[in-house]
Design a protein around this motif. Structure first.
Motif, PDB file in Angstrom:
ATOM      1  N   SER A   1      35.035  83.532 106.677  1.00  0.00           N
ATOM      2  CA  SER A   1      35.317  84.458 107.761  1.00  0.00           C
ATOM      3  C   SER A   1      34.187  85.709 107.475  1.00  0.00           C
ATOM      4  O   SER A   1      34.339  86.427 108.344  1.00  0.00           O
ATOM      5  CB  SER A   1      36.737  84.923 107.620  1.00  0.00           C
TER       6      SER A   1
ATOM      7  N   ARG B   1      32.084  85.671 110.406  1.00  0.00           N
ATOM      8  CA  ARG B   1      32.645  85.795 111.646  1.00  0.00           C
ATOM      9  C   ARG B   1      31.805  86.365 112.621  1.00  0.00           C
ATOM     10  O   ARG B   1      30.936  87.458 112.252  1.00  0.00           O
ATOM     11  CB  ARG B   1      34.036  86.675 111.497  1.00  0.00           C
TER      12      ARG B   1
ATOM     13  N   TYR C   1      36.636  79.754 110.216  1.00  0.00           N
ATOM     14  CA  TYR C   1      36.792  81.239 109.465  1.00  0.00           C
ATOM     15  C   TYR C   1      38.062  80.804 108.537  1.00  0.00           C
ATOM     16  O   TYR C   1      38.252  81.933 107.732  1.00  0.00           O
ATOM     17  CB  TYR C   1      37.004  82.060 110.338  1.00  0.00           C
ATOM     18  N   ASP C   2      39.001  79.872 108.794  1.00  0.00           N
ATOM     19  CA  ASP C   2      40.143  79.721 107.840  1.00  0.00           C
ATOM     20  C   ASP C   2      39.765  79.208 106.630  1.00  0.00           C
ATOM     21  O   ASP C   2      40.683  79.054 105.571  1.00  0.00           O
ATOM     22  CB  ASP C   2      41.068  78.836 108.772  1.00  0.00           C
TER      23      ASP C   2
END
Length: 164
Positions: A19, A22, A4-5
């Motif tokens: 993200s 997520r 997600y980064d």
């Protein structure tokens, strides 16, 4: 750090934050329309259709690093995949998965799954399975058919999201 980064680029050149996915199980694959393994698009599409409502997202990343097997451009790759293989799962912009211009996401995926596979990607249709927390849990070789690890996807889908 987790998946997600990372931000990736769509075929239209737009920034896409991973993200946004997520809480979903991700199957990240480097693809190529002219590869001998291209029939795996069928298995990827099968998984996408069967499990998308349960939280699976298949993400295809076209790659032309293996014998020029992805001649499509970012402008044409989505259409070619839809017409020739019935693909409706999200495709991102073309990436390099090896070498000095390796996409940062694929640098991370390879680092997280080194071991037996080493630090490189050997061919098109290398698959990375990511859990709902954004952690890479497994890497599958190019020759592993998507349906062969369907039960592993189901296990991840049945796990609740922790810390999401």
């Amino acid at each position: 750090m987790n998946v997600y980064d990372f931000d990736v680029v769509t075929p239209r050149g737009e920034n896409k934050k991973l993200s946004d996915f997520r809480g979903q199980v991700l199957l990240i694959v480097n693809t190529a329309t002219k590869c001998g393994l291209a029939p795996q698009f069928d298995g990827l599409q099968y998984l996408h259709e069967k499990y998308k409502d349960q939280g699976l997202t298949v993400l295809g990343f076209p790659c032309n690093q293996f014998m020029d097997q992805e001649p499509e451009t970012n402008d044409t790759v989505e259409q070619a995949c839809k017409i020739n293989f019935g693909v409706t799962f999200p495709l991102m912009g073309k990436v390099d998965v090896n070498g000095p211009s390796t996409d940062p996401l694929f640098q991370y995926l390879k680092k997280e799954t080194g071991g037996l596979f080493g630090s490189g990607i050997k061919w098109n249709f290398t698959k990375f399975l990511v859990n709902r927390e954004g952690k890479v849990v497994k890497r599958f070789s190019p020759t592993t058919a998507p349906k062969k690890f369907e039960d592993e996807i189901v296990k991840l889908l049945n796990q609740s999201s922790v810390g999401v």
